[in-house]
Design an enzyme around this catalytic site. Structure first.
Site, PDB file in Angstrom:
ATOM      1  CG  HIS A 221       5.980   8.234  -0.520  1.00  0.00           C
ATOM      2  ND1 HIS A 221       7.052   7.637  -0.791  1.00  0.00           N
ATOM      3  CD2 HIS A 221       5.544   8.038   0.683  1.00  0.00           C
ATOM      4  CE1 HIS A 221       7.592   7.311   0.422  1.00  0.00           C
ATOM      5  NE2 HIS A 221       6.477   7.447   1.216  1.00  0.00           N
TER       6      HIS A 221
ATOM      7  CG  ASP B 262       9.177   8.060  -3.252  1.00  0.00           C
ATOM      8  OD1 ASP B 262       8.273   9.176  -3.562  1.00  0.00           O
ATOM      9  OD2 ASP B 262       9.171   7.215  -2.426  1.00  0.00           O
TER      10      ASP B 262
ATOM     11  N   GLY C 204       6.323   6.566   8.402  1.00  0.00           N
ATOM     12  CA  GLY C 204       6.591   7.810   9.075  1.00  0.00           C
ATOM     13  C   GLY C 204       8.221   8.011   9.100  1.00  0.00           C
ATOM     14  CG  ASN C 205      11.213   4.826   9.954  1.00  0.00           C
ATOM     15  OD1 ASN C 205      10.697   4.147  10.619  1.00  0.00           O
ATOM     16  ND2 ASN C 205      12.455   5.402  10.380  1.00  0.00           N
ATOM     17  CB  SER C 206       8.508   7.603   4.032  1.00  0.00           C
ATOM     18  OG  SER C 206       8.100   6.370   3.859  1.00  0.00           O
TER      19      SER C 206
END
Length: 316
Positions: free
Chosen positions: A49, A79, A154-156
């Site tokens: 994503h 993901d 933003g940690n994704s």
């Protein structure tokens, strides 16, 4: 020591997206995220994503240098995505651990770029194991790690580390009613991510078997609506043309109860000898097999139980 060692293997990914996505639950944020370097020549592990549908990818390294990157492959069902940074230098890959060995209560350290704040570190514990997330394509992601280490937009795509500095998960989502962190974050186990990444690097895609139906899990409400003779199973609603299901002669539901043209479709009771109580269970059984496998589907049709043989093909 963990942070000092790991931070050189964590990057900030900037992905120009055709359109921004609002805060949703679980919490994918397109356009900005983090990544984990997994090879000296520039392969980087991140979330699907973060990079999906982006025509332009840039990777910002801890020293502030920015390089372009190309998409190697994505897998919405987990993901997970892999990109390759176009860099003239040898990179420092992260040390990947074994997510099968982790336990609730052990330390969990997240490093990423929340709100574009590079190399932010949060610390917590593994809160629980074997959670399930619903992927963007409605697949269930099994075995997900739950942590209370603060994970924010933003940690994704960034790493979840153990106390030895090994990557045990890829941060992917939070549970939130507000868009902010409420103490429940989720990470894809690194064993899953590594397996998917290897296939993406080798083939550019992940190959999975496919039956080719859409169905309804038989609940009390579904049973009442369709006046079904059983309380468990999967009612076949649609069949994809030229799919294994169509070739095997499975029958779909036509129209609705009470109409003259109503025909009830097959009710799938079992696949390869395993009961299919729900559509999720049916998918899980399919995914334990390989493309080309021949399986018996036990269906209830016109009041009679019968076996139908299907040959699984690659999911389109």
């Amino acid at each position: 020591d963990v942070v000092i060692e790991a931070k050189n293997s964590v990057v900030h990914i900037s992905a120009k997206s055709p359109q921004d996505q609002d805060f949703v639950h679980p919490f994918p944020v397109e356009g900005v995220g983090s990544g984990v370097i997994i090879s000296p020549d520039g392969y980087i592990l991140t979330n699907d994503h973060v990079v999906v549908n982006s025509p332009e990818l840039k990777v910002i390294f801890p020293n502030g240098k920015e390089y372009g990157a190309k998409l190697v492959g994505t897998d919405p069902s987990t993901d997970i995505a892999v990109i390759k940074a176009e860099v003239p230098i040898v990179l420092t890959p992260a040390r990947l651990g074994n997510s099968d060995g982790i336990k609730p209560g052990q330390m969990a350290i997240a490093i990423g770029n929340p709100f574009r704040l590079d190399n932010s570190v949060t610390v917590g514990v593994i809160s629980a194991l074997n959670r399930t997330l619903r992927a963007s394509n409605n697949f269930n992601i099994k075995g997900v790690i739950q942590t209370d280490a603060a994970v924010n937009p933003g940690n994704s795509g960034g790493p979840l580390l153990n106390a030895r500095g090994e990557v045990i998960g890829i941060n992917t989502a939070i549970f939130s009613n507000t868009g902010g962190f409420l103490g429940i974050g989720f990470a894809i186990p690194i064993n899953t991510a590594r397996r998917v990444a290897d296939e993406l690097i080798q083939k550019g895609k992940v190959t999975r078997p496919w039956l080719g139906i859409t169905g309804l899990s038989i609940t009390r409400e579904v049973n009442e609506s369709f006046n079904l003779p059983v309380s468990k199973g999967v009612l076949v609603m649609e069949i994809v043309p030229n799919s294994p299901a169509e070739r095997a002669g499975l029958q779909r539901t036509r129209s609705r109860p009470g109409r003259d043209d109503y025909i009830r479709g097959d009710i799938i009771l079992a696949l390869d000898g395993e009961p299919t109580d729900t559509i999720d269970r049916l998918v899980d059984i399919i995914l334990t097999h390989k493309v080309g496998d021949r399986l018996e589907v036990r269906v209830l049709r016109d009041g009679e139980e019968r076996g139908v043989e299907v040959t699984l093909v690659e999911r389109p």
